[in-house]
Design an enzyme around this catalytic site. Structure first.
Site, PDB file in Angstrom:
ATOM      1  N   TYR A 100      46.192 -18.191  58.510  1.00  0.00           N
ATOM      2  CA  TYR A 100      45.245 -18.268  57.379  1.00  0.00           C
ATOM      3  C   TYR A 100      44.232 -19.409  57.472  1.00  0.00           C
ATOM      4  CZ  TYR A 100      46.998 -14.173  55.093  1.00  0.00           C
ATOM      5  OH  TYR A 100      47.280 -12.869  54.812  1.00  0.00           O
TER       6      TYR A 100
ATOM      7  N   GLU B  36      53.018 -11.372  51.407  1.00  0.00           N
ATOM      8  CA  GLU B  36      53.448 -10.993  52.756  1.00  0.00           C
ATOM      9  C   GLU B  36      54.844 -11.535  53.071  1.00  0.00           C
ATOM     10  OE1 GLU B  36      49.969 -12.020  55.125  1.00  0.00           O
ATOM     11  OE2 GLU B  36      48.846 -10.431  54.095  1.00  0.00           O
TER      12      GLU B  36
HETATM   13  C1  HEM Z   1      42.660 -13.990  52.575  1.00  0.00           C
HETATM   14  C2  HEM Z   1      42.378 -13.663  53.821  1.00  0.00           C
HETATM   15  C3  HEM Z   1      42.307 -12.243  54.324  1.00  0.00           C
HETATM   16  C4  HEM Z   1      41.747 -11.140  53.756  1.00  0.00           C
HETATM   17  C5  HEM Z   1      41.012 -11.052  52.425  1.00  0.00           C
HETATM   18  C6  HEM Z   1      41.974 -10.025  54.677  1.00  0.00           C
HETATM   19  C7  HEM Z   1      41.567  -8.713  54.474  1.00  0.00           C
HETATM   20  C8  HEM Z   1      41.883  -7.636  55.280  1.00  0.00           C
HETATM   21  C9  HEM Z   1      41.569  -6.253  54.984  1.00  0.00           C
HETATM   22  C10 HEM Z   1      40.860  -5.736  53.727  1.00  0.00           C
HETATM   23  C11 HEM Z   1      42.047  -5.497  56.004  1.00  0.00           C
HETATM   24  C12 HEM Z   1      41.961  -3.962  56.159  1.00  0.00           C
HETATM   25  C13 HEM Z   1      43.240  -3.323  55.673  1.00  0.00           C
HETATM   26  C14 HEM Z   1      43.255  -1.812  55.859  1.00  0.00           C
HETATM   27  O1  HEM Z   1      43.064  -1.347  56.983  1.00  0.00           O
HETATM   28  O2  HEM Z   1      43.490  -1.120  54.865  1.00  0.00           O
HETATM   29  C15 HEM Z   1      42.668  -6.404  56.957  1.00  0.00           C
HETATM   30  C16 HEM Z   1      43.248  -6.013  58.152  1.00  0.00           C
HETATM   31  C17 HEM Z   1      43.655  -6.901  59.129  1.00  0.00           C
HETATM   32  N1  HEM Z   1      43.695  -8.268  59.037  1.00  0.00           N
HETATM   33 FE1  HEM Z   1      43.208  -9.371  57.400  1.00  0.00          FE
HETATM   34  N2  HEM Z   1      42.663 -10.473  55.778  1.00  0.00           N
HETATM   35  C18 HEM Z   1      42.883 -11.832  55.597  1.00  0.00           C
HETATM   36  C19 HEM Z   1      43.545 -12.650  56.476  1.00  0.00           C
HETATM   37  C20 HEM Z   1      43.920 -12.309  57.753  1.00  0.00           C
HETATM   38  C21 HEM Z   1      44.487 -13.238  58.728  1.00  0.00           C
HETATM   39  C22 HEM Z   1      44.813 -14.702  58.456  1.00  0.00           C
HETATM   40  C23 HEM Z   1      44.673 -12.536  59.881  1.00  0.00           C
HETATM   41  C24 HEM Z   1      45.209 -13.058  61.220  1.00  0.00           C
HETATM   42  C25 HEM Z   1      44.423 -13.598  62.108  1.00  0.00           C
HETATM   43  C26 HEM Z   1      44.261 -11.157  59.624  1.00  0.00           C
HETATM   44  C27 HEM Z   1      44.338 -10.124  60.522  1.00  0.00           C
HETATM   45  C28 HEM Z   1      44.152  -8.782  60.224  1.00  0.00           C
HETATM   46  C29 HEM Z   1      44.419  -7.691  61.157  1.00  0.00           C
HETATM   47  C30 HEM Z   1      44.928  -7.855  62.586  1.00  0.00           C
HETATM   48  C31 HEM Z   1      44.122  -6.507  60.472  1.00  0.00           C
HETATM   49  C32 HEM Z   1      44.248  -5.071  61.028  1.00  0.00           C
HETATM   50  C33 HEM Z   1      42.864  -4.524  61.332  1.00  0.00           C
HETATM   51  C34 HEM Z   1      42.588  -4.309  62.807  1.00  0.00           C
HETATM   52  O3  HEM Z   1      43.464  -3.783  63.514  1.00  0.00           O
HETATM   53  O4  HEM Z   1      41.489  -4.661  63.254  1.00  0.00           O
HETATM   54  N3  HEM Z   1      43.813 -11.083  58.334  1.00  0.00           N
HETATM   55  N4  HEM Z   1      42.570  -7.691  56.489  1.00  0.00           N
END
Ligand code: HEM
Length: 141
Positions: free
Chosen positions: A94, A134
């Site tokens: 994060y 989480e």
């Molecule tokens: C408050 C912070 C964050 C928000 C608001 C956020 C938001 C989101 C959203 C809206 C999605 C799409 C979900 C879907 O497919 O329905 C997503 C997917 C994802 N997020 Fe985050 N996220 C946050 C933090 C993080 C962090 C810290 C990481 C790690 C580095 C991360 C890694 C990912 C990954 C790997 C995916 C799967 C999408 C892919 O395969 O490209 N996220 N996140």
């Protein structure tokens, strides 16, 4: 969070929405360059199509508008949390996302210190909320 911070975040959220994809594209470019260790977690097809930058931009806007009542977002965050747990997103990731997101807001919007400080506080609260949800999902898994 103090009233002033809430006001700044809510009043700048529309600009962020308007330029959200620009900001999140810059965010991913910078994060993958400086933190290549997180790159394998992401689906590069979704980066290319722009669906992931769009999803993040929408989530950031959603968070800004609900920053004084995060419980409104619980169902949404639980859904995103399930995706995060599958991708093995951990609390230590994060601060990386926070740092790169703030930097992208600064680069794209040229936002001043006051605005950046407000967003930094807001991101901190949002990250805590995601991490907590989480943690529960990891326990159940
Ligand atoms: C408050 C912070 C964050 C928000 C608001 C956020 C938001 C989101 C959203 C809206 C999605 C799409 C979900 C879907 O497919 O329905 C997503 C997917 C994802 N997020 Fe985050 N996220 C946050 C933090 C993080 C962090 C810290 C990481 C790690 C580095 C991360 C890694 C990912 C990954 C790997 C995916 C799967 C999408 C892919 O395969 O490209 N996220 N996140």
């Amino acid at each position: 969070m103090d009233q002033k911070t809430i006001e700044i975040v809510k009043s700048t959220a529309p600009i962020l929405k308007e330029r959200g994809e620009e900001i999140t594209k810059e965010f991913y470019r910078d994060m993958f360059e400086r933190y290549p260790e997180v790159k394998p977690m992401f689906d590069m097809g979704k980066q290319k199509s722009g669906s992931q930058p769009k999803a993040l931009a929408t989530a950031v806007w959603n968070a800004a508008m609900n920053i004084d009542n995060m419980e409104n977002m619980r169902a949404f965050v639980t859904k995103v949390g399930e995706v995060h747990v599958k991708s093995e997103v951990k609390p230590e990731h994060y601060p990386i996302v926070g740092e790169c997101l703030l930097k992208a807001i600064k680069t794209v919007l040229g936002a001043d210190e006051e605005v950046l400080n407000a967003w930094e506080k807001a991101y901190g609260e949002l990250a805590k909320f995601y991490i907590q949800i989480e943690e529960d999902l990891y326990k159940k898994a």
